[in-house]
Write an enzyme that holds these catalytic residues in place. Sequence first.
Site, short mmCIF file in Angstrom:
data_model
loop_
_atom_site.label_atom_id
_atom_site.label_comp_id
_atom_site.label_asym_id
_atom_site.label_seq_id
_atom_site.Cartn_x
_atom_site.Cartn_y
_atom_site.Cartn_z
N ASP A 175 -8.27 1.65 10.81
CA ASP A 175 -7.74 0.47 11.52
C ASP A 175 -8.39 0.40 12.90
O ASP A 175 -8.59 1.43 13.56
CB ASP A 175 -6.22 0.62 11.67
CG ASP A 175 -5.52 -0.69 11.93
OD1 ASP A 175 -4.65 -1.08 11.12
OD2 ASP A 175 -5.81 -1.34 12.97
N LEU A 208 -6.19 -4.07 3.42
CA LEU A 208 -5.23 -4.95 4.09
C LEU A 208 -5.72 -5.40 5.46
O LEU A 208 -5.12 -6.30 6.07
CB LEU A 208 -3.89 -4.23 4.27
CG LEU A 208 -3.23 -3.63 3.01
CD1 LEU A 208 -1.90 -2.97 3.36
CD2 LEU A 208 -2.99 -4.70 1.96
N TYR A 267 -8.68 -19.60 7.64
CA TYR A 267 -8.03 -18.37 7.13
C TYR A 267 -7.90 -18.47 5.61
O TYR A 267 -8.29 -17.57 4.87
CB TYR A 267 -6.67 -18.23 7.80
CG TYR A 267 -5.81 -17.06 7.34
CD1 TYR A 267 -6.25 -15.74 7.47
CD2 TYR A 267 -4.54 -17.28 6.80
CE1 TYR A 267 -5.44 -14.68 7.07
CE2 TYR A 267 -3.73 -16.23 6.40
CZ TYR A 267 -4.18 -14.92 6.54
OH TYR A 267 -3.38 -13.87 6.13
N LYS A 292 -10.01 -16.20 2.88
CA LYS A 292 -9.31 -15.39 1.87
C LYS A 292 -9.63 -15.88 0.45
O LYS A 292 -9.68 -15.09 -0.49
CB LYS A 292 -7.79 -15.43 2.13
CG LYS A 292 -7.36 -14.68 3.40
CD LYS A 292 -7.31 -13.18 3.18
CE LYS A 292 -6.67 -12.46 4.36
NZ LYS A 292 -6.51 -11.02 4.10
P1 NAD Z 1 -1.12 -6.75 10.54
O1 NAD Z 1 -1.83 -7.56 11.58
O2 NAD Z 1 0.03 -5.94 10.96
O3 NAD Z 1 -2.17 -5.82 9.76
C1 NAD Z 1 -3.55 -6.02 9.77
C2 NAD Z 1 -4.19 -4.73 10.27
O4 NAD Z 1 -5.60 -4.86 10.19
C3 NAD Z 1 -3.85 -4.43 11.73
O5 NAD Z 1 -3.38 -3.11 11.86
C4 NAD Z 1 -5.18 -4.62 12.47
O6 NAD Z 1 -5.29 -3.78 13.60
C5 NAD Z 1 -6.16 -4.29 11.36
N1 NAD Z 1 -7.48 -4.88 11.54
C6 NAD Z 1 -7.77 -6.17 11.86
N2 NAD Z 1 -9.09 -6.34 11.96
C7 NAD Z 1 -9.67 -5.14 11.66
C8 NAD Z 1 -11.00 -4.68 11.58
N3 NAD Z 1 -12.03 -5.50 11.83
N4 NAD Z 1 -11.23 -3.38 11.26
C9 NAD Z 1 -10.18 -2.54 11.02
N5 NAD Z 1 -8.90 -2.92 11.08
C10 NAD Z 1 -8.64 -4.21 11.40
O7 NAD Z 1 -0.70 -7.78 9.40
P2 NAD Z 1 0.04 -7.54 8.00
O8 NAD Z 1 1.13 -8.53 7.95
O9 NAD Z 1 0.35 -6.10 7.78
O10 NAD Z 1 -1.10 -8.01 7.00
C11 NAD Z 1 -1.76 -7.15 6.07
C12 NAD Z 1 -2.56 -8.00 5.09
O11 NAD Z 1 -1.67 -8.85 4.37
C13 NAD Z 1 -3.60 -8.91 5.73
O12 NAD Z 1 -4.77 -8.88 4.95
C14 NAD Z 1 -2.97 -10.29 5.69
O13 NAD Z 1 -3.94 -11.30 5.61
C15 NAD Z 1 -2.12 -10.19 4.45
N6 NAD Z 1 -0.97 -11.10 4.48
C16 NAD Z 1 0.17 -10.79 5.16
C17 NAD Z 1 1.23 -11.69 5.15
C18 NAD Z 1 2.54 -11.42 5.87
O14 NAD Z 1 3.43 -12.26 5.77
N7 NAD Z 1 2.71 -10.31 6.57
C19 NAD Z 1 1.14 -12.90 4.44
C20 NAD Z 1 -0.03 -13.18 3.78
C21 NAD Z 1 -1.08 -12.27 3.79
#
Ligand code: NAD
Length: 323
Positions: free
Chosen positions: A31, A76, A149, A153
């Site tokens: 991360d 993720l 976005y 995706k």
């Molecule tokens: P989050 O922002 O908490 O998690 C994303 C993580 O990715 C973060 O810890 C961030 O620091 C890390 N990150 C971002 N860019 C990076 C990079 N270039 N290199 C390494 N790490 C990187 O969000 P989340 O809610 O835990 O989302 C996780 C996944 O689920 C994502 O792919 C998101 O698109 C998808 N998602 C989440 C939701 C939701 O409602 N939470 C809905 C739809 C999709």
Amino acid sequence: MHILITGGAGFIGSHLAERLIAEGHSVTALDDLSTGRVSNLKAIADNQAFRFVEGNILDLPLVQEHVDQADVIFHLAAAVGVKLIMDEPSRSILTNVTGTENVLKAALKDKKLTFIASTSEVYGKATKFPFSEDDDLTIGATKNLRWSYACAKTLDEFLTLAYVREVGLPAIVLRFFNTTGPRQTGRYGMVLPNFVQNALEGKPLMVHGTGDQSRCFGHVFDVVESLIRLMDTPAAQGEVFNIGTDQEVSIRKLAETVIAMTGSKSEIQLIPYSDVYPVGFEDMNRRLPDVSKLQRTINFRPMRTLATIIDDIIAEKRATGLH
Ligand code: NAD
């Protein structure tokens, strides 16, 4: 098994890491801490079976090194949240396209089981409800950067399914609907943590638009349970799954519920989208998943109620003051 979670310090990733370690696996979380937090990992930070690597998924050699050491990859890491996407569109697009391309390329070498996080946003402005995995996707004009976005995706999904078809990569696409619960930060526009925080502080709850737009909220624990079951289900490989609940609530009703459950004196303020986002911003009125494919495949459907989710977020915020 050894499992690599990109975005492992994030909201969903950190809960998944904890659960996998509890199940006896070892986990590496990769991360860059752009939206994730080391504090999300405090319950497992000292566990022998856990390793945190601070690094960027745009660094292909680093990704390859950690993919090579893993049996399963949960990808993720992404730029997440409408506010972040609107504030930093180009960085978000590159992270969400090139980052996923890197993970898939690395996984191809030994055909590792790979989960790719997608989103309900890919359904865009679709008007057939509920949304099923094979439905058409309808996104808006490119000048409205919000759709970047969904588009990034969608491309991730295409690339994943292309590798499934061409070389038999055992990959699974996860279309997450609104996932929420403890540890989700409100800093990037996520609605429920913001509502709970403001209600606890007696500040107004800002509802964008009319508040009639509805969403379905799933508890992160149920989402993690779904991922664990998918990992153990070979029939899921090569497939796309909606992950979430079909319990629909309008954003206005959500705000009222949070106020009632926190016992807050906060008021609800309706804010026009134009006060928050650039002119022409489009929101979806409704986002309702068909979760029958998930249920059929893993014999489980996310069930925790909205009241449980809100209770858990209130308890966390009262305990930590976290925002
Ligand atoms: P989050 O922002 O908490 O998690 C994303 C993580 O990715 C973060 O810890 C961030 O620091 C890390 N990150 C971002 N860019 C990076 C990079 N270039 N290199 C390494 N790490 C990187 O969000 P989340 O809610 O835990 O989302 C996780 C996944 O689920 C994502 O792919 C998101 O698109 C998808 N998602 C989440 C939701 C939701 O409602 N939470 C809905 C739809 C999709």
